[in-house]
Design a protein around this motif. Structure first.
Motif, mmCIF file in Angstrom:
data_model
loop_
_atom_site.group_PDB
_atom_site.id
_atom_site.type_symbol
_atom_site.label_atom_id
_atom_site.label_comp_id
_atom_site.label_asym_id
_atom_site.label_seq_id
_atom_site.Cartn_x
_atom_site.Cartn_y
_atom_site.Cartn_z
ATOM 1 N N LEU A 1 -13.112 -19.845 3.446
ATOM 2 C CA LEU A 1 -13.766 -20.781 4.362
ATOM 3 C C LEU A 1 -14.687 -21.721 3.608
ATOM 4 O O LEU A 1 -14.726 -22.933 3.886
ATOM 5 N N LEU A 2 -15.441 -21.185 2.657
ATOM 6 C CA LEU A 2 -16.342 -22.027 1.868
ATOM 7 C C LEU A 2 -15.554 -23.066 1.074
ATOM 8 O O LEU A 2 -15.941 -24.237 1.000
ATOM 9 N N GLN A 3 -14.438 -22.640 0.493
ATOM 10 C CA GLN A 3 -13.607 -23.575 -0.268
ATOM 11 C C GLN A 3 -13.036 -24.660 0.652
ATOM 12 O O GLN A 3 -12.968 -25.828 0.277
ATOM 13 N N GLU B 1 -6.432 -20.820 3.582
ATOM 14 C CA GLU B 1 -5.420 -20.209 2.723
ATOM 15 C C GLU B 1 -5.979 -18.933 2.095
ATOM 16 O O GLU B 1 -6.985 -18.965 1.385
ATOM 17 N N VAL B 2 -5.352 -17.804 2.388
ATOM 18 C CA VAL B 2 -5.775 -16.522 1.831
ATOM 19 C C VAL B 2 -4.541 -15.741 1.395
ATOM 20 O O VAL B 2 -3.417 -16.027 1.806
ATOM 21 N N PHE B 3 -4.794 -14.740 0.572
ATOM 22 C CA PHE B 3 -3.714 -13.853 0.148
ATOM 23 C C PHE B 3 -3.800 -12.570 0.969
ATOM 24 O O PHE B 3 -4.819 -11.883 0.967
ATOM 25 N N GLN C 1 -12.963 -9.500 4.670
ATOM 26 C CA GLN C 1 -13.975 -10.403 5.204
ATOM 27 C C GLN C 1 -14.557 -11.285 4.098
ATOM 28 O O GLN C 1 -14.797 -12.471 4.302
ATOM 29 N N GLN C 2 -14.766 -10.699 2.923
ATOM 30 C CA GLN C 2 -15.278 -11.485 1.810
ATOM 31 C C GLN C 2 -14.233 -12.487 1.313
ATOM 32 O O GLN C 2 -14.574 -13.622 0.947
ATOM 33 N N ALA C 3 -12.974 -12.077 1.302
ATOM 34 C CA ALA C 3 -11.913 -13.008 0.892
ATOM 35 C C ALA C 3 -11.837 -14.188 1.858
ATOM 36 O O ALA C 3 -11.676 -15.343 1.430
ATOM 37 N N LEU C 4 -11.978 -13.916 3.163
ATOM 38 C CA LEU C 4 -11.944 -15.000 4.142
ATOM 39 C C LEU C 4 -13.184 -15.878 4.023
ATOM 40 O O LEU C 4 -13.099 -17.103 4.151
ATOM 41 N N THR C 5 -14.337 -15.279 3.752
ATOM 42 C CA THR C 5 -15.574 -16.052 3.572
ATOM 43 C C THR C 5 -15.430 -17.032 2.416
ATOM 44 O O THR C 5 -15.805 -18.210 2.525
ATOM 45 N N ALA C 6 -14.887 -16.561 1.283
ATOM 46 C CA ALA C 6 -14.681 -17.436 0.134
ATOM 47 C C ALA C 6 -13.691 -18.556 0.461
ATOM 48 O O ALA C 6 -13.879 -19.711 0.052
ATOM 49 N N GLY D 1 -24.494 -26.165 0.548
ATOM 50 C CA GLY D 1 -23.175 -25.627 0.241
ATOM 51 C C GLY D 1 -22.270 -26.626 -0.457
ATOM 52 O O GLY D 1 -21.483 -26.258 -1.328
ATOM 53 N N LEU D 2 -22.399 -27.900 -0.086
ATOM 54 C CA LEU D 2 -21.549 -28.920 -0.704
ATOM 55 C C LEU D 2 -21.873 -29.114 -2.177
ATOM 56 O O LEU D 2 -21.022 -29.566 -2.943
#
Length: 512
Positions: free
Chosen positions: A326-328, A267-269, A319-324, A366-367
């Motif tokens: 993905l981590l979430q 989920e991204v904006f 790319q940074q928004a997608l990285t965040a 990461g968890l």
């Protein structure tokens, strides 16, 4: 269990001849079995010798008769018992065909009961079988069930590269990773601070290829295509004052798509509509603005879209928004059971020198990561207005000692940190409250507090309930100082604010 150990040792002995001292380690039982098999080997009898008078209806008296000879006589026995009139060669062909069909059914049945994840596609190094004292090899399910036992013991720098598609190559093949790097991230994991720092390196960053001197001046995205991950890591390390780079991960575009799809989307904006079509590279982008759950193909479009005339920085922000995101998504409880399958996927579509144990340590790290300890920024620099290529990005490390120390782990002698106080920083005001009057109200408030370098930017299209303080240059301290002045605000350390700012205030509905 002892039978399994014997088989493993026999295979290693046959493929890797051992010295005299190592042969002694084989148990007598194993040696006797090997000798017995050698003595009992009997060549199969020729077909013409199996005539009617030679067929024995009772079990042979000789216990050492070969298995091949016994089985080979069965079709001929059936032939005589059933009184068949078909040619003998046709019976043999039918026997072989029926045998193949039955074998296929057996294999298919076993496949239905065999887990998708197995040890068959893993190397000896991954399995930990490189030591002769190993007695039991844990299965992947057992490894992941003991995930908490794997921990990082020291800081680690990992270079992550998203590779452009290479035409004419098979996804996941070595050739498919030989293209330019469309995305480049240097990720630093520090177990003592329990932190993750992500430094985005724009693909147009100008670097020098060591062997080519001045003529080797090129963009950092070319390094992988010219010399693979070793050269790419080398030039990045040299650019950042010989920063250590411990591991690398290269991701194909297919790998990104597969990863996102396996996670069930992210989920991204999407801040604006994105439309682009390039028939030569078969890239077609069509995304609408707003919050949405992107599938793998849409996620690829999101990070590869490039606005004309703005260089690579807006794409770095996405790319940074997608990285965040993905981590979430990876932190979701529903994803944890899929980790073995995700690791298997990585082995096909990701090229990395990470070991299996290191992968599990990274996942465990990461968890247990606190959200405030995950921070991102972009390598500081400017676009050249005088270069033939207006997209070329030139580094400017003035006052960036803190950034290099936190995000790379190096200290540069003579390079001073940025000691400017918050009121002297460049602050962008962006309204995300859907209340236009709040923009001037915030500007007036900050000027009253002594802020001098304030400017407003177009409203953020996503209405936010809470005011957000975006730390654009990676130093969380200045975000905390601004939060104290405002008395509110959620701090986000990422290069997702206004590109020209040090800090971006996105006004939310909580501003009164």
């Amino acid at each position: 269990m002892s039978g399994e150990i014997i088989v493993i040792k026999q295979v290693e002995w046959s493929e890797n001849p051992l010295g005299s001292q190592q042969v002694v380690e084989f148990e007598p039982e194993v040696r006797s079995q090997q000798l017995q098999r050698t003595e009992n080997q009997v060549a199969p009898a020729p077909v013409e010798d199996l005539e009617e008078e030679d067929v024995e209806l009772n079990p042979p008296a000789n216990p050492n008769r070969s298995v091949v000879e016994s089985v080979g006589a069965i079709p001929n026995q059936l032939y005589e018992r059933l009184g068949l009139t078909m040619p003998r060669w046709l019976l043999w062909i039918m026997t072989v065909v029926i045998g193949i069909i039955l074998s296929g059914l057996l294999v298919s049945t076993l496949a239905l009961w065999t887990p998708l994840w197995s040890n068959l596609d893993r190397t000896d190094e991954d399995l930990g079988t490189n030591t002769k004292d190993e007695v039991k090899i844990p299965l992947p399910g057992e490894l992941w069930s003991k995930l908490s036992q794997y921990n990082l013991s020291r800081p680690m720098n990992i270079l992550i590269m998203g590779i452009e598609p290479v035409s004419g190559t098979v996804d996941g093949s070595p050739e498919s990773f030989a293209g330019k790097s469309d995305t480049m991230l240097l990720v630093r994991l520090n177990p003592s601070e329990k932190s993750v720092r992500v430094l985005s390196i724009p693909r147009d960053t100008m670097i020098a290829i060591p062997e080519k001197g001045e003529k080797g001046l090129t963009k950092v995205s070319d390094a992988n295509a010219q010399g693979g991950p070793v050269l790419a890591a080398r030039v990045v390390s040299r650019t950042l004052n010989n920063a250590p780079i411990d591991r690398y991960i290269r991701i194909s575009t297919s790998g990104l798509r597969q990863l996102v799809d396996q996670l069930g989307g992210v989920e991204v904006f999407v801040p604006q509509s994105m439309e682009y079509k390039d028939s030569s590279s078969r890239l077609s982008i069509n995304l609408v603005s707003g919050w949405q759950t992107l599938n793998g193909e849409q996620a690829e479009q999101f990070v590869r879209f490039r606005e004309p005339g703005l260089g690579d920085l807006p794409r770095v922000q996405r790319q940074q928004a997608l990285t965040a995101a993905l981590l979430q998504r990876l932190n979701s409880p529903t994803v944890l059971p899929r980790l073995p399958q995700l690791t298997r996927l990585m082995r096909k579509y990701f090229d990395t020198n990470l070991k299996m144990e290191e992968m599990m340590a990274l996942v465990n790290f990461g968890l247990n990561l606190d959200r405030d300890n995950f921070q991102m920024t972009v390598l500081p620099g400017t676009f050249s207005r005088f270069s033939k290529d207006p997209d070329s990005y030139w580094l400017n490390m003035t006052g960036q000692q803190s950034l290099l120390n936190d995000y790379v782990g190096v200290n540069v002698p003579g390079l001073k940190p940025d000691m400017r106080q918050v009121p002297n920083l460049k602050i962008a005001i962006q309204n995300a409250s859907n209340q236009p009057q709040l923009t001037e109200k915030v500007i007036a408030y900050l000027k009253q507090k002594g802020f001098t370098n304030i400017y407003k930017v177009p409203d953020w299209p996503d209405t936010q309930r809470q005011t957000q303080i975006v730390v654009q240059k990676g130093n969380r301290r200045v975000g905390v100082d601004l939060q104290k002045v405002l008395g509110l605000g959620q701090i986000e350390v990422a290069a997702i604010g206004d590109l020209e700012s040090d800090l971006t205030i996105r006004i939310g509905k909580d501003w009164k």
